[in-house]
Design a protein around this motif. Structure first.
Motif, PDB file in Angstrom:
ATOM      1  N   SER A 125      -2.274  34.716  50.171  1.00  0.00           N
ATOM      2  CA  SER A 125      -1.104  33.793  49.539  1.00  0.00           C
ATOM      3  C   SER A 125      -0.234  33.084  50.592  1.00  0.00           C
ATOM      4  CB  SER A 125      -0.333  35.007  48.689  1.00  0.00           C
ATOM      5  OG  SER A 125       0.712  34.246  48.113  1.00  0.00           O
ATOM      6  N   ASN A 126      -0.030  34.039  51.623  1.00  0.00           N
ATOM      7  CA  ASN A 126       0.557  33.312  52.813  1.00  0.00           C
ATOM      8  C   ASN A 126      -0.164  32.189  53.447  1.00  0.00           C
ATOM      9  OD1 ASN A 126       2.839  35.001  52.428  1.00  0.00           O
ATOM     10  ND2 ASN A 126       2.331  36.439  53.821  1.00  0.00           N
ATOM     11  N   SER A 147       0.758  28.261  53.664  1.00  0.00           N
ATOM     12  CA  SER A 147       1.182  27.735  54.844  1.00  0.00           C
ATOM     13  C   SER A 147       0.152  26.211  54.927  1.00  0.00           C
ATOM     14  CB  SER A 147       0.526  28.472  56.011  1.00  0.00           C
ATOM     15  OG  SER A 147       1.265  29.536  56.266  1.00  0.00           O
ATOM     16  N   THR A 197      -1.700  38.489  52.380  1.00  0.00           N
ATOM     17  CA  THR A 197      -2.255  37.402  53.644  1.00  0.00           C
ATOM     18  C   THR A 197      -2.903  36.353  53.123  1.00  0.00           C
ATOM     19  OG1 THR A 197      -2.549  39.442  54.876  1.00  0.00           O
ATOM     20  CG2 THR A 197      -3.868  37.373  55.542  1.00  0.00           C
TER      21      THR A 197
END
Length: 149
Positions: free
Chosen positions: A20-21, A25, A18
């Protein structure tokens, strides 16, 4: 391993994924803002060039060196450049709002991407070591390894 230990490992890996994402983004949104800012500069410069050309064309018409009907194309170019400028401003505003939303900041904050987009040069050795480190720390890979133990 007990079920609680495995669940704890899964939760930690999901948290890492999470985070990392979210970071990825934010990076993508920052780059979109930087590109939108560059596009806005280009649109402004294009409009200024078209307006300068209109002045030149008007001077040529006044001097009798150009037919008055030929200025219509330059006026159409100015109208097109104005539309392009509005689109570039909208794109920049959208990119700003996207980044502000991801950063959980006040949406009325006027943020500006501070650096130019340029490729970063990396040696093959550095890229190879980063690729290996990234592959080893991929959450999906660890989850499947933890499940196979």
């Amino acid at each position: 391993m007990t079920l609680a230990v495995l669940q704890d490992q899964i939760n930690r890996l999901q948290l890492r994924a999470t985070v990392s994402n979210t970071v990825a983004s934010i990076i993508v949104a920052y780059r979109a803002l930087s590109q939108a800012q560059a596009q806005l500069i280009i649109a402004r410069q294009s409009l200024e060039r078209s307006q300068t050309q209109l002045g030149i064309d008007q001077a040529l018409i006044d001097a009798g060196r150009m037919a008055a009907a030929e200025i219509v194309q330059t006026q159409a170019d100015i109208a097109n450049q104005q539309v392009a400028l509005l689109a570039a401003e909208q794109q920049r505003n959208t990119a700003q709002l996207t980044l502000l939303g991801l950063l959980a900041m006040d949406l009325h904050t006027d943020i500006v991407a501070g650096d130019e987009l340029r490729p970063r040069g990396r040696s093959e050795e550095t890229f190879g070591s980063l690729g290996g480190a990234a592959a080893g720390s991929r959450p999906g890979r660890r989850t499947s390894t933890a499940g196979g133990r």
